[in-house]
Scaffold this motif. Structure first.
Motif, PDB file in Angstrom:
ATOM      1  N   GLU A  63       0.836  -1.206   0.000  1.00  0.00           N
ATOM      2  CA  GLU A  63       0.000   0.000   0.000  1.00  0.00           C
ATOM      3  C   GLU A  63       0.869   1.254   0.000  1.00  0.00           C
ATOM      4  O   GLU A  63       0.594   2.227  -0.716  1.00  0.00           O
ATOM      5  N   THR A  66       2.777   1.499  -3.542  1.00  0.00           N
ATOM      6  CA  THR A  66       1.890   1.893  -4.628  1.00  0.00           C
ATOM      7  C   THR A  66       1.417   3.333  -4.466  1.00  0.00           C
ATOM      8  O   THR A  66       1.166   4.027  -5.450  1.00  0.00           O
ATOM      9  N   ARG A  73       0.584  -0.871  -9.006  1.00  0.00           N
ATOM     10  CA  ARG A  73      -0.734  -1.255  -8.487  1.00  0.00           C
ATOM     11  C   ARG A  73      -0.641  -2.650  -7.912  1.00  0.00           C
ATOM     12  O   ARG A  73       0.418  -3.289  -7.977  1.00  0.00           O
ATOM     13  N   GLU A 302      -8.947  -7.556  -2.340  1.00  0.00           N
ATOM     14  CA  GLU A 302      -8.985  -6.135  -2.675  1.00  0.00           C
ATOM     15  C   GLU A 302      -7.960  -5.819  -3.742  1.00  0.00           C
ATOM     16  O   GLU A 302      -7.038  -6.587  -4.000  1.00  0.00           O
ATOM     17  N   ARG A 303      -8.155  -4.672  -4.371  1.00  0.00           N
ATOM     18  CA  ARG A 303      -7.322  -4.281  -5.498  1.00  0.00           C
ATOM     19  C   ARG A 303      -6.960  -2.806  -5.381  1.00  0.00           C
ATOM     20  O   ARG A 303      -7.813  -1.969  -5.089  1.00  0.00           O
ATOM     21  N   ILE A 304      -5.705  -2.490  -5.596  1.00  0.00           N
ATOM     22  CA  ILE A 304      -5.250  -1.104  -5.630  1.00  0.00           C
ATOM     23  C   ILE A 304      -4.912  -0.761  -7.066  1.00  0.00           C
ATOM     24  O   ILE A 304      -4.043  -1.387  -7.675  1.00  0.00           O
ATOM     25  N   ARG A 305      -5.576   0.205  -7.607  1.00  0.00           N
ATOM     26  CA  ARG A 305      -5.366   0.599  -8.992  1.00  0.00           C
ATOM     27  C   ARG A 305      -4.321   1.695  -9.079  1.00  0.00           C
ATOM     28  O   ARG A 305      -4.053   2.405  -8.110  1.00  0.00           O
ATOM     29  N   LYS A 316      -6.080   6.833  -7.288  1.00  0.00           N
ATOM     30  CA  LYS A 316      -5.920   5.469  -6.805  1.00  0.00           C
ATOM     31  C   LYS A 316      -6.947   5.130  -5.721  1.00  0.00           C
ATOM     32  O   LYS A 316      -7.186   5.890  -4.813  1.00  0.00           O
ATOM     33  N   VAL A 318      -9.102   1.683  -3.583  1.00  0.00           N
ATOM     34  CA  VAL A 318      -9.096   0.272  -3.204  1.00  0.00           C
ATOM     35  C   VAL A 318     -10.478  -0.295  -3.469  1.00  0.00           C
ATOM     36  O   VAL A 318     -11.471   0.251  -3.018  1.00  0.00           O
TER      37      VAL A 318
END
Length: 322
Positions: A63, A66, A73, A302-305, A316, A318
């Motif tokens: 986290e 990114t 990401r 979960e996804r961090i763009r 960005k 989540v």
């Protein structure tokens, strides 16, 4: 070396995705990010972290990294699904025209990536990093790895890249094909070789881990080896009952000719052979059962763009999944 078959060449401008599967890599992750960022700073790139259910501070560090790096990401699994699942998820997440798979423990040098991209630009669809030396590994692991890949090459009905792990560059066509195979237990190295796309290799010396302990325990190595044999279509294990049956009949004839009575050890040996045969068949049945179940190879929690992706409508964020 064979002449590469052109893959129509990369578009201009092109994008290279670097995928890093991570499992409990808090001791080395920041150093990995720094070295990787320096190594690819002159390439149009994105970095995709895949947290394979880490139980330490790996996700918190991802986290942070990114947040500091617009081109980075990440995705996070709901639990530990294994290295091959993490690699598969990275391939599916990556947007690049070429995708590089590399572990986060610094055993594989990120400085090799520009050389891999050069080979890709020449027309090779797959560029593998072939290990000429493995530092920081036990004699047992080196010997078993050397033997296994040669055994796999002799048993399976597909080409196998010797002394090569998952540190590879794949063209987008290869990524799309492998990512859509639909196998529940994907043996990535075998699947890539099976596709038959033009492949070349770059030799390098593999370093010792940059920190922490190896995540490939003996149990996991055995599981990966089993997946390679089953996924590779090795016919010999299924033919073992025939070979052992012929051998048993020959032994029985020999005992009869010599007029020797069966001994206790012979009975135990016969039981052992039967158990071995049943075990081999059982492994194939388990593999078939898992494939028929149709469960996904992993679940994303979960996804961090990335803020650098033009398709992102907002900074960005989540994304969370139930």
């Amino acid at each position: 070396m064979a002449t590469p078959v052109p893959h129509e060449g990369p578009p201009r401008p092109y994008l290279v995705s670097i995928v890093l599967p991570c499992f409990n890599e808090e001791e080395v992750l920041e150093r990995t990010h720094q070295r990787l960022s320096r190594a690819v700073r002159d390439l149009p790139h994105e970095i995709v972290y895949v947290d394979d259910g880490s139980t330490d501070r790996t996700w918190q560090l991802i986290e942070k990294l990114t947040g500091e790096t617009p081109t980075a990401r990440a995705v996070r699994f709901s639990r530990n699904f294994g290295h091959q699942a993490a690699c598969l998820a990275g391939l599916r997440e990556a947007d690049g025209d070429a995708v590089v798979l590399i572990d986060a423990d610094l055993q594989d040098p990120p400085e090799l990536i520009p050389r891999m991209v050069e080979q890709w630009l020449k027309g090779w669809s797959v560029v593998s990093a072939r290990r000429s030396h493995r530092q920081g590994e036990t004699v047992f692991k080196k010997a078993t790895a050397y033997t296994y890949y040669r055994l796999l090459a002799s048993l399976t009905q597909q080409p196998v890249a010797l002394d090569t792990g998952d540190f590879r560059l794949l063209d987008r066509k290869v990524v799309d094909f492998v990512g859509n195979l639909g196998e529940s237990e994907l043996f990535l190295r075998g699947a890539i070789s099976w596709t038959g796309f033009p492949e070349t290799s770059i030799r390098y010396e593999r370093d010792a881990r940059g920190g922490g302990e190896t995540k490939y325990t003996l149990r996991k190595m055995l599981a990966l080896s089993r997946s390679g044999l089953l996924a590779g279509g090795a016919a010999l294990p299924l033919r073992l009952p025939t070979y052992l049956g012929v051998a048993s009949l020959a032994a029985a004839v020999g005992v009869g000719v010599a007029r020797q009575d069966p001994s206790r050890s012979a009975q135990l040996g016969a039981f052992g052979v039967q158990s071995l045969v049943c075990g081999v068949l059982g492994e194939y049945l388990i593999s078939v059962f898992r494939q028929v179940q149709g469960r996904p190879p992993y679940l994303v929690l979960e996804r961090i763009r990335s803020t650098a992706r033009p398709t992102d409508p907002a900074p960005k964020l989540v994304e969370e999944y139930a």
